[in-house]
Design a protein around this motif. Structure first.
Motif, short mmCIF file in Angstrom:
data_model
loop_
_atom_site.label_atom_id
_atom_site.label_comp_id
_atom_site.label_asym_id
_atom_site.label_seq_id
_atom_site.Cartn_x
_atom_site.Cartn_y
_atom_site.Cartn_z
N ARG A 25 0.83 -1.21 0.00
CA ARG A 25 0.00 0.00 0.00
C ARG A 25 0.87 1.26 0.00
NH1 ARG A 25 -3.55 -1.15 3.89
NH2 ARG A 25 -5.03 -1.91 2.35
N LEU A 26 1.92 1.27 0.81
CA LEU A 26 2.82 2.42 0.85
C LEU A 26 3.52 2.60 -0.49
CD1 LEU A 26 4.10 4.72 2.47
CD2 LEU A 26 5.83 3.08 3.25
N GLN A 27 3.96 1.49 -1.08
CA GLN A 27 4.59 1.56 -2.39
C GLN A 27 3.62 2.11 -3.44
OE1 GLN A 27 5.37 -2.21 -4.29
NE2 GLN A 27 7.14 -1.39 -5.39
N TRP A 28 2.38 1.67 -3.39
CA TRP A 28 1.37 2.13 -4.34
C TRP A 28 1.13 3.63 -4.18
CZ3 TRP A 28 -3.75 3.96 -3.82
CH2 TRP A 28 -4.47 4.02 -5.00
N ILE A 29 1.05 4.11 -2.95
CA ILE A 29 0.89 5.55 -2.70
C ILE A 29 2.06 6.32 -3.29
CG2 ILE A 29 0.93 7.32 -0.88
CD1 ILE A 29 -0.67 5.26 0.86
N HIS A 30 3.28 5.83 -3.05
CA HIS A 30 4.47 6.49 -3.59
C HIS A 30 4.43 6.53 -5.11
CE1 HIS A 30 6.96 5.51 0.26
NE2 HIS A 30 6.22 6.60 0.41
N HIS A 31 4.14 5.42 -5.74
CA HIS A 31 4.14 5.36 -7.20
C HIS A 31 3.06 6.25 -7.79
CE1 HIS A 31 6.71 1.62 -8.13
NE2 HIS A 31 7.09 2.16 -7.00
N ARG A 32 1.86 6.17 -7.25
CA ARG A 32 0.74 6.97 -7.79
C ARG A 32 1.03 8.46 -7.66
NH1 ARG A 32 -3.70 6.42 -4.13
NH2 ARG A 32 -2.90 8.34 -3.30
N GLU A 33 1.44 8.89 -6.48
CA GLU A 33 1.69 10.32 -6.26
C GLU A 33 2.91 10.81 -7.03
OE1 GLU A 33 0.32 13.24 -4.82
OE2 GLU A 33 -1.28 11.82 -5.18
N ALA A 34 3.97 10.02 -7.04
CA ALA A 34 5.18 10.42 -7.77
C ALA A 34 4.88 10.53 -9.27
CB ALA A 34 6.32 9.45 -7.51
N ASN A 35 4.17 9.58 -9.83
CA ASN A 35 3.81 9.66 -11.25
C ASN A 35 2.97 10.90 -11.53
OD1 ASN A 35 4.88 7.66 -13.00
ND2 ASN A 35 3.66 6.12 -11.95
N ARG A 36 2.01 11.17 -10.67
CA ARG A 36 1.14 12.33 -10.88
C ARG A 36 1.95 13.63 -10.85
NH1 ARG A 36 -1.46 16.08 -8.20
NH2 ARG A 36 -0.87 15.44 -6.11
N ARG A 37 2.83 13.76 -9.87
CA ARG A 37 3.59 14.99 -9.72
C ARG A 37 4.74 15.12 -10.71
NH1 ARG A 37 3.94 15.47 -3.11
NH2 ARG A 37 1.76 14.93 -2.74
#
Length: 137
Positions: free
Chosen positions: A14-26
């Motif tokens: 879940r933490l990895q998914w949050i990092h990937h989603r937010e990093a990709n968006r930004r």
């Protein structure tokens, strides 16, 4: 109640998914995906890395890394470097270096919002535990 291994695994995912989603968006604001920024990061940190080594470092197949590198060369982010043998190596162009640097603060801001909640002792313990869990020993 005992902590279940699957709950820990899910929390890590879940933490990895949050990092990937937010990093990709930004990172989209600086014209990169997280995968592209990760390649730039590894080339920056290990300029002599072969294409195969980059594939391993970025969790890709050799074929997908080769295609990604080709597209990044076409965009002017990477340059192919001749070297000994048949191994393909890449270096950062000036644009690639600038894109990498622009992405550093983006990725750091994402991590600050999650792992940044932990104090120094907790961060150190988390790193040690994750490294231990991922080791092949």
């Amino acid at each position: 109640m005992a902590t279940r291994l699957r709950d820990i695994g899910l929390a890590v995912k879940r933490l990895q998914w949050i990092h990937h989603r937010e990093a990709n968006r930004r990172l989209a604001d600086v014209g990169l995906s997280l995968v592209q920024w990760d390649v730039l990061r590894h080339v920056h940190e290990q300029p002599d890395a072969t294409l195969h080594a980059l594939a391993v470092l970025t969790f890709q197949t050799d074929q997908s890394m080769g295609e990604l590198a080709r597209r990044m060369v076409d965009r002017g982010l990477l340059v192919r470097i001749d070297g000994p043998g048949r191994a393909v190596r890449h270096g950062l162009t000036k644009s690639g270096e600038q894109s990498f640097e622009a992405g550093v603060s983006v990725v750091e801001s994402v991590l600050e919002e999650t792992i940044g909640k932990l104090d120094t002792t907790e961060r150190t313990a988390l790193l040690e535990l994750l490294v231990k869990a991922a080791s092949s020993d």
